[in-house]
Design a protein around this motif. Sequence first.
Motif, mmCIF file in Angstrom:
data_model
loop_
_atom_site.group_PDB
_atom_site.id
_atom_site.type_symbol
_atom_site.label_atom_id
_atom_site.label_comp_id
_atom_site.label_asym_id
_atom_site.label_seq_id
_atom_site.Cartn_x
_atom_site.Cartn_y
_atom_site.Cartn_z
ATOM 1 N N UNK C 229 0.777 -1.229 0.000
ATOM 2 C CA UNK C 229 0.000 0.000 0.000
ATOM 3 C C UNK C 229 0.808 1.278 0.000
ATOM 4 N N UNK C 230 2.157 1.143 -0.019
ATOM 5 C CA UNK C 230 2.964 2.355 -0.016
ATOM 6 C C UNK C 230 3.858 2.417 -1.244
ATOM 7 N N UNK C 231 4.187 3.641 -1.653
ATOM 8 C CA UNK C 231 5.088 3.784 -2.784
ATOM 9 C C UNK C 231 6.508 3.523 -2.294
ATOM 10 N N UNK C 232 7.196 2.583 -2.926
ATOM 11 C CA UNK C 232 8.562 2.308 -2.474
ATOM 12 C C UNK C 232 9.596 2.800 -3.470
ATOM 13 N N UNK C 233 9.181 3.073 -4.677
ATOM 14 C CA UNK C 233 10.161 3.566 -5.651
ATOM 15 C C UNK C 233 9.446 4.226 -6.810
ATOM 16 N N UNK C 234 10.200 5.081 -7.512
ATOM 17 C CA UNK C 234 9.666 5.704 -8.709
ATOM 18 C C UNK C 234 10.851 6.068 -9.582
ATOM 19 N N UNK C 235 10.739 5.813 -10.875
ATOM 20 C CA UNK C 235 11.853 6.180 -11.730
ATOM 21 C C UNK C 235 11.739 5.579 -13.109
ATOM 22 N N UNK C 236 12.824 5.736 -13.883
ATOM 23 C CA UNK C 236 12.849 5.164 -15.228
ATOM 24 C C UNK C 236 12.953 3.645 -15.111
ATOM 25 N N UNK C 237 12.489 2.923 -16.168
ATOM 26 C CA UNK C 237 12.550 1.461 -16.113
ATOM 27 C C UNK C 237 13.932 0.940 -15.749
ATOM 28 N N UNK C 238 14.965 1.563 -16.311
ATOM 29 C CA UNK C 238 16.319 1.069 -16.044
ATOM 30 C C UNK C 238 16.685 1.238 -14.573
ATOM 31 N N UNK C 239 16.213 2.345 -13.972
ATOM 32 C CA UNK C 239 16.500 2.561 -12.559
ATOM 33 C C UNK C 239 15.725 1.571 -11.698
ATOM 34 N N UNK C 240 14.455 1.373 -12.067
ATOM 35 C CA UNK C 240 13.589 0.514 -11.260
ATOM 36 C C UNK C 240 14.114 -0.920 -11.200
ATOM 37 N N UNK C 241 14.600 -1.401 -12.358
ATOM 38 C CA UNK C 241 14.982 -2.817 -12.391
ATOM 39 C C UNK C 241 16.202 -3.100 -11.523
ATOM 40 N N UNK C 242 16.962 -2.060 -11.149
ATOM 41 C CA UNK C 242 18.107 -2.310 -10.280
ATOM 42 C C UNK C 242 17.916 -1.758 -8.866
ATOM 43 N N UNK C 243 16.734 -1.169 -8.647
ATOM 44 C CA UNK C 243 16.457 -0.615 -7.322
ATOM 45 C C UNK C 243 16.368 -1.742 -6.291
ATOM 46 N N UNK C 244 17.225 -1.701 -5.255
ATOM 47 C CA UNK C 244 17.261 -2.821 -4.303
ATOM 48 C C UNK C 244 15.927 -3.044 -3.591
ATOM 49 N N UNK C 245 15.207 -1.943 -3.263
ATOM 50 C CA UNK C 245 13.916 -2.091 -2.593
ATOM 51 C C UNK C 245 12.940 -2.864 -3.463
ATOM 52 N N UNK C 246 12.961 -2.518 -4.754
ATOM 53 C CA UNK C 246 12.035 -3.173 -5.672
ATOM 54 C C UNK C 246 12.399 -4.638 -5.816
ATOM 55 N N UNK C 247 13.668 -4.876 -5.969
ATOM 56 C CA UNK C 247 14.117 -6.255 -6.133
ATOM 57 C C UNK C 247 13.712 -7.067 -4.917
ATOM 58 N N UNK C 248 13.855 -6.445 -3.748
ATOM 59 C CA UNK C 248 13.508 -7.177 -2.536
ATOM 60 C C UNK C 248 12.006 -7.451 -2.455
ATOM 61 N N UNK C 249 11.211 -6.426 -2.828
ATOM 62 C CA UNK C 249 9.763 -6.600 -2.785
ATOM 63 C C UNK C 249 9.326 -7.729 -3.696
ATOM 64 N N UNK C 250 10.027 -7.835 -4.813
ATOM 65 C CA UNK C 250 9.635 -8.846 -5.795
ATOM 66 C C UNK C 250 10.321 -10.178 -5.568
ATOM 67 N N UNK C 251 11.285 -10.192 -4.622
ATOM 68 C CA UNK C 251 12.109 -11.368 -4.434
ATOM 69 C C UNK C 251 11.258 -12.621 -4.292
ATOM 70 N N UNK C 252 11.575 -13.565 -5.094
ATOM 71 C CA UNK C 252 10.870 -14.833 -4.973
ATOM 72 C C UNK C 252 9.502 -14.817 -5.601
ATOM 73 N N UNK C 253 9.064 -13.668 -6.073
ATOM 74 C CA UNK C 253 7.751 -13.672 -6.698
ATOM 75 C C UNK C 253 7.866 -13.594 -8.207
ATOM 76 N N UNK C 254 8.725 -12.715 -8.668
ATOM 77 C CA UNK C 254 8.825 -12.538 -10.093
ATOM 78 C C UNK C 254 10.213 -11.996 -10.397
ATOM 79 N N UNK C 255 10.692 -12.213 -11.555
ATOM 80 C CA UNK C 255 11.990 -11.673 -11.907
ATOM 81 C C UNK C 255 11.770 -10.366 -12.641
ATOM 82 N N UNK C 256 12.417 -9.337 -12.148
ATOM 83 C CA UNK C 256 12.329 -8.066 -12.847
ATOM 84 C C UNK C 256 13.231 -8.153 -14.075
ATOM 85 N N UNK C 257 12.637 -8.117 -15.217
ATOM 86 C CA UNK C 257 13.417 -8.335 -16.443
ATOM 87 C C UNK C 257 14.230 -7.118 -16.793
#
Lengths: 332, 289, 257
Positions: C229-257
């Motif tokens: 329910x909270x915004x954890x990141x915002x940015x260009x696709x290239x930034x998002x795919x390497x953002x550690x918070x995002x990677x962690x949120x998605x960890x084990x659920x989906x691979x950020x391509x």
Amino acid sequence: MDASSPTLAKIDQPHGIRRHGLPMGLAIAVLLASAIVIPQFAANQFYLHLANIVLINAIFAMSLGLIMSVGQLSLGHAAFVSAGGYISALAALNFKVPPLLGIVLAGLTTGLVAAALGKVILRLRGVYFVLVTFLAGQVFTLIALNWQSVTHGANGLIGIPAISLFGFPLATRLRFYYFALAAFVLVFTFIWALMRSQYGRAFGSIAENMRLAEASGIDVSRYQIIAFSLGSGIAGGAGAIMIHYIRFISPDSFTFSDSIAYITMLVVGGRGSLVGGALGSLFLTPLPEALRGLAGVQHILYGVILLGVLLFLPGGLVSVGRFFKRGLGRQK
Amino acid sequence: MDYATLIGQATLNGLVIGAMYMLMAVGFTLTFGIMRVVNFAHGEFYMLGAFTAFFTYAYWEIPFVVCLLIAALTVGILGVLVEGALIQPFRDDETSGMIATLAISVIIQNAAVLIWGPAPRPMPDIVQGTLMLGPFSFPWSRLVVIAAAVLIFVTFWLFMQGTRTGRAMRAVAQDKETALIQGIRINAIYPLAFGMSVALAALAGALMGPVFSVSPFIGLTPMLKAFVVVILGGLGSVPGAVVGGILLGLIESFTATMFGSLVSDILQLLLVIMILLVRPSGLLGQREY
Amino acid sequence: MSALLEVERISRRYGGLNALKDVSFSVREGEIVGLIGPNGAGKTTCFNVVSGAVPPSSGAIKFKGRNIVGRKTSQIVHDGLVRTFQATTVFPASSVIENVLRGAFATTPVSMFGSIINTGASRATLAVTRKRCEQLLERLALSQFRDRKASELSYGGQRRLGVAIALAANPKLLLLDEPVAGLNPEEAADFGRLIRELHESEKLSVLLVEHHMRLVMGLCNRIVVLDHGEKIAEGKPTEISVNPKVVQAYLGTEVVA
């Protein structure tokens, strides 16, 4: 409401009328001509009376169909009919208002009341709407019964004048027949034009998929109120016409079982079509007369027919015609 | 007539009709909550319950408790059959389902007139005597109705909470899709729920038979009140039906004592409209869709 | 570039549950913004709040600088903010062209009275709308089905029709709710191309809620990531795919391509 129930607005298929233009126009002309001419030769009073009731009942059923075209089921339709009747009767008896004006007044008032009621209850979609129209109808009957000083309670109002056109009273069944026919044609044409217009498009959208209709910029509650108000107003006006013919009204004249009767006519004739309401009235209005010897069975038969049509012919009698037409089309 | 007696009377009458409204509304709200069916024939099942009690008790003089059981069973079974034959086909079409129950109502009521005649028949009281409590006097016949209604509701509640079938019903009411995935057989639950719902109506009718009288037309008013109650309490909410039922009974009894029954009925409708304006899904209901 | 849509600190509570908490983001004119997050992150709630279907518990939503909280959905559509639905949503029993004409309801400026008596002016206006709708069908490869019932279309066809209905309302900003869910990879790729085309030719701004990472990464100028329910990141696709918070949120659920 669900998408599967057929609605009036679906008759608004683009080019529908134009495609069948000539034969359709011809059929209507022939039908209308015979409706005008036949009574001149076969002036049996009983059949004339029946024809009059068929025409007015058809208006009741068609106006209910208008409400149903936005996916709403009103169980208070007879109450609006009755209210229209009382308004015009009281106006005529107490204030000498000419019946013709009374009819217009009745239609406008009931339409406005419906709009006000609709503003309150149409926010509650589907089931709540049905329940509240039912309750409102019951309360109306209660008021009519108990407001003795105005409505004369269960005794009802007698001596209601007949409609008079240019000082020419429509006091015979034959004269009234032409008035009723004109009213029927007027209402039929009005609803037909409405359904063909952008209103019909909005109504059909709402009945078929309310959320998508709203997301397409159609103000759902606005059009539901319009349909409810127009349908109830037409019912009120036609109720007034009816009581200037019967010349009497009491709280028992139009009750909840009449509301069910209108629903039955509409469903039996065909919910998805404007002709449906008229056809339903044509079939079901004479039925009690045919069953005179079997008092009591009449209502049961109404119920059984209604169930049977719902189960086995959901499109109503109209769909039988369509079925045959499609069959013929295939053979060509 | 002193105020204490008046108030005592009004409260007791309110609780009696409130208990009846509660049973009616719980049944009505049950079919809606589980099946999404608005049963306009609900009042006719009440009427059938009253007639069953009338014949078994007043004619055959069977003990009243047994009469209640017979009423619940016969009407319940009839309900199961009606659901299977006439309501199931409209499972995905709310409007047609509603119209079908209207037709069923017309058929049952007029068949009753045909068979039993339109005249109201009085029924003897179940018990005699009055309970005196200070300035108040309560006829036992009324108190029994309240006690029986409470007992019936508690049994129903225990069934819904404690049995597998009851839990399955609640699961269906909460989320049909999930219930289906869990292997709950809707085709078994629906007729059962409908049967139970109309059995509750029949019990209400059987209990009220001795209080009022019995005729083919007695179903309309209780059904009407059930509508008011479920609108007040929220469609599909059982607690709402209980609170709303008793509340409506009391409101009706007191306003009728003070202003007469017509004003009372009109006030009730105004109340409904006002509540709907403030809380469109009823006092205890949850918002639809 | 000015902001077309400004979402300012919106929250939405259900009972005691915070489905959405203090989320802010914006969509600028001509932008495609993606809204992503793992399951239950609040994407759908966010979407419903922004499109006006559900009121926010607090916060403001401005469209073209004007607060739209509390306005009717139909009015918001008139303003040019139009949504599609997650599940396939059409008018099933009506013809394909009628579906689109209904979508164009808000942008068909006929007087209702004129429409009833079918005046020349109303016929002319409707003819213009009809032509526009035919073009839309053409564009979405639905022309050949114009007189078919919408329910007879294939799954992908109904999806495209859903978009056609939305486009008929002449949106400035189109909200797409998981438009490719349930489509096969080929259809999904086609859909992505379609959105890009519309974006380029109509200057259409898009807010896209989607699970399909490849689509989001390939299409969006900017991405907003929600989690719990909270915004954890915002940015260009290239930034998002390497953002550690995002990677962690998605960890084990989906691979950020």
